[in-house]
Write a protein that holds these residues in place. Structure first.
Motif, PDB file in Angstrom:
ATOM      1  N   ASP A   1     -12.779  -6.919   5.851  1.00  0.00           N
ATOM      2  CA  ASP A   1     -11.659  -8.188   7.133  1.00  0.00           C
ATOM      3  C   ASP A   1     -11.165  -9.316   6.945  1.00  0.00           C
ATOM      4  O   ASP A   1     -10.457 -10.086   7.054  1.00  0.00           O
ATOM      5  CB  ASP A   1     -13.305  -9.147   7.320  1.00  0.00           C
ATOM      6  CG  ASP A   1     -14.059  -9.628   6.576  1.00  0.00           C
ATOM      7  OD1 ASP A   1     -13.319  -9.694   4.851  1.00  0.00           O
ATOM      8  OD2 ASP A   1     -14.893  -9.385   6.013  1.00  0.00           O
TER       9      ASP A   1
ATOM     10  N   ARG B   1     -10.351  -7.263  12.832  1.00  0.00           N
ATOM     11  CA  ARG B   1      -9.117  -7.942  13.759  1.00  0.00           C
ATOM     12  C   ARG B   1      -9.069  -6.292  14.663  1.00  0.00           C
ATOM     13  O   ARG B   1      -9.045  -6.789  16.025  1.00  0.00           O
ATOM     14  CB  ARG B   1      -8.117  -8.105  12.891  1.00  0.00           C
ATOM     15  CG  ARG B   1      -6.948  -8.410  14.054  1.00  0.00           C
ATOM     16  CD  ARG B   1      -5.489  -9.266  13.170  1.00  0.00           C
ATOM     17  NE  ARG B   1      -4.985  -7.727  13.074  1.00  0.00           N
ATOM     18  CZ  ARG B   1      -4.708  -8.340  11.658  1.00  0.00           C
ATOM     19  NH1 ARG B   1      -5.448  -8.744  10.384  1.00  0.00           N
ATOM     20  NH2 ARG B   1      -4.005  -7.450  11.517  1.00  0.00           N
TER      21      ARG B   1
ATOM     22  N   GLN C   1      -9.102  -6.231  18.816  1.00  0.00           N
ATOM     23  CA  GLN C   1      -7.674  -6.817  19.942  1.00  0.00           C
ATOM     24  C   GLN C   1      -8.388  -5.084  20.855  1.00  0.00           C
ATOM     25  O   GLN C   1      -8.172  -5.382  21.934  1.00  0.00           O
ATOM     26  CB  GLN C   1      -6.600  -6.049  19.117  1.00  0.00           C
ATOM     27  CG  GLN C   1      -5.941  -6.667  17.997  1.00  0.00           C
ATOM     28  CD  GLN C   1      -4.704  -6.215  17.458  1.00  0.00           C
ATOM     29  OE1 GLN C   1      -4.994  -5.862  16.529  1.00  0.00           O
ATOM     30  NE2 GLN C   1      -4.057  -6.963  17.021  1.00  0.00           N
TER      31      GLN C   1
ATOM     32  N   ASN D   1     -12.132 -15.632  13.435  1.00  0.00           N
ATOM     33  CA  ASN D   1     -10.766 -15.838  13.432  1.00  0.00           C
ATOM     34  C   ASN D   1     -10.876 -14.164  13.853  1.00  0.00           C
ATOM     35  O   ASN D   1      -8.796 -14.693  14.302  1.00  0.00           O
ATOM     36  CB  ASN D   1     -10.262 -15.216  11.870  1.00  0.00           C
ATOM     37  CG  ASN D   1     -10.169 -16.662  11.234  1.00  0.00           C
ATOM     38  OD1 ASN D   1      -9.985 -18.059  12.149  1.00  0.00           O
ATOM     39  ND2 ASN D   1     -10.024 -16.351   9.929  1.00  0.00           N
ATOM     40  N   ALA D   2     -11.965 -13.360  14.002  1.00  0.00           N
ATOM     41  CA  ALA D   2     -10.597 -12.121  14.880  1.00  0.00           C
ATOM     42  C   ALA D   2     -10.834 -12.197  15.800  1.00  0.00           C
ATOM     43  O   ALA D   2     -10.554 -11.477  17.440  1.00  0.00           O
ATOM     44  CB  ALA D   2     -11.021 -10.551  13.864  1.00  0.00           C
TER      45      ALA D   2
END
Length: 320
Positions: free
Chosen positions: A98, A110, A114, A137-138
């Motif tokens: 991470d 991340r 996506q 956050n991701a």
């Protein structure tokens, strides 16, 4: 609402559906001779609120293949008119990396986020990730569940009314341990002490010997998000035994265990408690020290609340 469970997660999916008093919706998964595959819902998803359950660990398929199958099925549902698609991944793979700890390191958490966004996933639901801040956050649209309240009765059964210390096997897990401390105190009305072992990993070599906390004469519960090889749990258990712990119990949400896992045989560990977030690679009764807590009630309640617009916070933090 539609609820699907892909192959390899259908046992857990059936348990979740039973808790919701519904049946899993049918789907087709077809294998081609060259290793490719296709999957499709066998009922209409147009205008539906769709939940797809698939945990990203379990033989014989790799985490990468499980992830790809889940992504393809989500994309198929969106292409066929689903109003909303939620991925329910009790164990979310590829979350260890991470952050960049070495030059040119990947940040796979991340990248996975996506990929889910790219196929049109509206929300990702999972349980107890490796690093909460990095996950949040991701994954911009996510629901993070925790097993802490489900673990409380098991801890009470193991330690009774004696002195108990919750131990984090590394500094990164102290937040997870504090959440379990809060849950235990709220439900049992008993103050719980904390301890922590220092841990640094580089090239799969673990170092660090600093131990903070007093475990002498106490029943110890070591908490982590996962048990894979078992090395971390055994290392922490030995440190606790050396400092006078009376009993040592290992507890983790995700059992990425094989029959070769060190923790299953370590004499320093009295019991191991895990959740049903991933299918075990052996029969549950093969090791007497291993207990499995069902995560289906938590997942079922979360799905029902997400579908109805209910509060997940109330689920994770029940009022006394």
């Amino acid at each position: 609402m539609r609820l699907f469970a892909l192959k390899g997660s259908d046992r857990l999916g059936a348990a979740v559906a039973a808790r919701m008093h519904i049946e899993l919706d049918p789907l087709e998964e077809r294998e081609f001779s060259d290793g490719e595959h296709k999957s499709r819902p066998l009922v209409s998803v147009r205008g539906e609120d769709v939940f797809v359950l698939h945990t990203l660990h379990g033989a014989p398929r790799s985490p990468a293949e499980r992830l790809l199958r889940l992504l393809f099925f989500i994309a198929t549902c969106r292409e066929n008119g689903a109003a909303r698609v939620t991925a329910v991944t009790p164990y979310l793979a590829f979350m260890r990396k991470d952050q960049q700890t070495k030059p040119r390191d990947p940040v796979t958490s991340r990248y996975v986020a996506q990929l889910f966004e790219a196929v049109g996933t509206d929300m990702v639901v999972t349980i107890d990730v490796h690093n909460v801040s990095a996950f949040q956050n991701a994954f911009r649209h996510s629901t993070l569940l925790g097993m802490q309240h489900a673990f409380v009765p098991r801890i009470r059964e193991l330690v009774g009314t004696g002195r108990m210390v919750l131990v984090s096997p590394d500094g990164g897990g102290i937040r997870r341990v504090r959440q379990l401390q809060d849950a235990y105190t709220a439900e049992m009305g008993v103050a719980v002490e904390l301890a922590m072992l220092e841990k640094h990993r580089s090239d799969d070599i673990v170092t660090g010997g600093l131990f903070a906390g007093d475990v002498a004469g106490a029943d110890v519960v070591i908490l982590d998000d996962m048990i894979a090889s078992g090395g971390t749990m055994v290392r922490t258990a030995r440190a606790c035994r050396q400092r006078g712990a009376r009993h040592v119990h290992a507890m983790a949400t995700h059992a990425l265990l094989t029959t070769a896992s060190e923790a299953l045989f370590a004499p320093e560990i009295d019991t191991i408690t895990v959740s049903s977030s991933v299918p075990l690679s052996f029969e549950r009764g093969a090791f007497g020290k291993l207990s499995v807590i069902d995560c289906a009630p938590l997942l079922a309640e979360a799905i029902e609340r997400l579908h109805a617009g209910g509060s997940i916070n109330r689920l994770l933090n029940p009022q006394p």
